[in-house]
Write an enzyme that holds these catalytic residues in place. Structure first.
Site, short mmCIF file in Angstrom:
data_model
loop_
_atom_site.label_atom_id
_atom_site.label_comp_id
_atom_site.label_asym_id
_atom_site.label_seq_id
_atom_site.Cartn_x
_atom_site.Cartn_y
_atom_site.Cartn_z
N HIS A 1 0.82 -1.23 0.00
CA HIS A 1 0.00 0.00 0.00
C HIS A 1 0.85 1.27 0.00
O HIS A 1 1.90 1.34 0.63
CB HIS A 1 -1.02 -0.01 1.14
CG HIS A 1 -0.49 0.12 2.53
ND1 HIS A 1 -0.30 1.34 3.14
CD2 HIS A 1 -0.14 -0.81 3.46
CE1 HIS A 1 0.14 1.16 4.38
NE2 HIS A 1 0.24 -0.15 4.59
N ASP B 1 5.74 2.26 6.73
CA ASP B 1 4.48 1.52 6.63
C ASP B 1 3.60 2.27 5.63
O ASP B 1 2.94 3.22 6.02
CB ASP B 1 3.84 1.42 8.01
CG ASP B 1 2.50 0.71 8.01
OD1 ASP B 1 2.16 0.07 6.99
OD2 ASP B 1 1.78 0.81 9.01
N GLU C 1 -5.22 1.53 2.48
CA GLU C 1 -5.07 0.36 3.36
C GLU C 1 -5.28 0.74 4.81
O GLU C 1 -5.88 -0.01 5.59
CB GLU C 1 -3.68 -0.25 3.16
CG GLU C 1 -3.46 -1.59 3.86
CD GLU C 1 -2.89 -1.47 5.27
OE1 GLU C 1 -2.70 -2.51 5.93
OE2 GLU C 1 -2.63 -0.34 5.74
N GLU C 2 -4.78 1.92 5.19
CA GLU C 2 -4.79 2.32 6.60
C GLU C 2 -6.20 2.60 7.13
O GLU C 2 -6.39 2.72 8.34
CB GLU C 2 -3.90 3.55 6.81
CG GLU C 2 -2.42 3.32 6.56
CD GLU C 2 -1.75 2.45 7.60
OE1 GLU C 2 -2.45 2.01 8.54
OE2 GLU C 2 -0.54 2.19 7.47
N ASP D 1 4.27 -5.83 3.55
CA ASP D 1 3.99 -4.76 4.51
C ASP D 1 5.09 -4.77 5.58
O ASP D 1 5.99 -5.62 5.56
CB ASP D 1 2.61 -4.96 5.16
CG ASP D 1 1.92 -3.63 5.49
OD1 ASP D 1 2.61 -2.70 5.95
OD2 ASP D 1 0.70 -3.52 5.29
N HIS E 1 3.89 3.49 12.82
CA HIS E 1 2.92 4.57 12.99
C HIS E 1 3.48 5.68 13.87
O HIS E 1 2.78 6.25 14.71
CB HIS E 1 1.58 4.06 13.54
CG HIS E 1 0.75 3.36 12.53
ND1 HIS E 1 -0.62 3.22 12.63
CD2 HIS E 1 1.08 2.75 11.36
CE1 HIS E 1 -1.08 2.56 11.58
NE2 HIS E 1 -0.06 2.26 10.80
#
Length: 362
Positions: A64, A178, A208-209, A231, A323
């Site tokens: 992603h 990410d 995706e998130e 990922d 994140h």
């Protein structure tokens, strides 16, 4: 490894929160085009590269391009921007960060994330973690009218303003690994890929998130015979965390997923495909780790349950502080993930695919 670093740096420093991936999409399409036969962008914004193979079988690789971000939901009369999250934030990591804010005409202006100073925080509250409602972005505007003249509106999005930097050994730090590292792995594997027994669809997915949105759409379009998602995964190999909870470690090789998920359900990698990936890694002497992740999932979950079901697995790059503005990973883990992916795509021949698809009761 320097060329991989430059590719990752370019991708990770690009700005593309979920739903606003334009800048990254254009970059990925340019990087993908020389190594595939065709590049298309679907109506939702996924970038799909098509590398034709020697049979009618189809393999899908997904990574992603979106990153977690912020969206303006109110502009104070003094010109400060109130925000809510796009994707999963730990608010502690946001305090004091520089950000880019996207204006109405698509330009980006700088700001910083502010919060009430501890000196005037009510007694006993100084060390409490802030909530998103307590945070704001300061772009230096004198008032709401000036912020609006700059092109900031309700719905303007923001992302972190961070460079990718080298630490010691082959370890690097930056924002949006990410999953820009997964995208880099996919693009790097394309450079290595020779003839394949399948037509390979390399898909840079969107959103995706916020719910694995793009992968669902792309999987319906491609209808692959098998798929691999790329990922990051949690490397909790840091002080204060018991070894059992490290999950995987940075520098010990890419992770081959066994299972992940949480309250929303579990994704279990397709056992024959997972075992095939392990066998390829062992044959080539590529170091790897097996991943059992307590929470979180990937595009693999979205792809696996399309139509009749797609045999799907995932290869992950161990990453610390996911994140956050300072995600940390090993370049060797990522390059080995690309080597493994390219080898799996080359070695997954029709008889192996038929084994994945075999519905007979033994």
């Amino acid at each position: 490894m320097d060329d991989f670093f430059e590719l990752l740096k370019k991708l990770a420093e690009a700005r593309g929160p979920s739903g606003f991936e334009d800048e990254v999409r254009e970059l990925v399409a340019r990087e993908m085009e020389p190594f595939v036969d065709e590049v298309v962008v679907d109506r939702w914004g996924n970038v799909i590269g098509v590398k034709r193979g020697s049979t009618n079988y189809r393999a899908m690789v997904a990574a992603h391009i979106d990153e977690i971000g912020l969206v303006v939901d109110h502009i104070e009369k003094e010109g400060f921007l109130r925000v809510r999250g796009i994707g999963g934030w730990n608010e502690v990591t946001l305090v004091g960060q520089r950000v880019w804010v996207r204006t109405r005409d698509g330009k980006w202006i700088r700001g910083v994330v502010g919060v009430t100073p501890p000196h005037i925080t009510p007694s006993g509250k100084e060390r409490e973690a802030p909530e998103m409602k307590d945070l704001f972005i300061d772009i230096g505007a004198r008032d709401r009218e000036e912020a609006e003249k700059l092109g900031v509106t309700i719905g303007s999005v923001a992302v972190l303003d961070r460079d990718v930097v080298k630490l010691q050994n082959d370890v690097v730090a930056g924002k949006a690994f990410d999953d820009r590292v997964g995208v880099a792995v996919m693009l790097y594997a394309l450079r290595m890929l020779k003839e394949t027994p399948t037509t390979v669809y390399t898909v840079a997915t969107v959103q995706e998130e916020v719910g694995l949105r793009g992968a669902q759409i792309a999987a319906e379009k491609v209808s692959p015979h098998y798929a691999i998602a790329l990922d990051t995964t949690i490397a909790a190999d840091v002080p204060g965390v018991p070894e059992r909870q490290h999950i995987v470690k940075v520098g010990k090789g890419p992770a081959i997923k066994v299972i992940d998920g949480g309250r929303g359900g579990l994704f279990i990698a397709h056992p024959p495909l997972r075992n095939h990936i392990i066998k390829v890694a062992e044959e080539l002497g590529i170091p790897f780790q097996l991943e059992v992740l307590y929470g979180g999932t990937t595009d693999a979950m979205a792809i696996a349950f399309r139509r009749e079901g797609v045999p799907t697995a995932a290869i992950s790059v161990p990453t610390r502080y996911v994140h956050s503005p300072v995600e940390v990973l090993s370049l060797s883990d990522a390059v080995n993930a690309a080597r493994l992916l390219a080898a799996v795509l080359e070695k997954t021949k029709p008889n192996i695919i038929e084994m994945f698809l075999d519905k007979k009761i033994k």
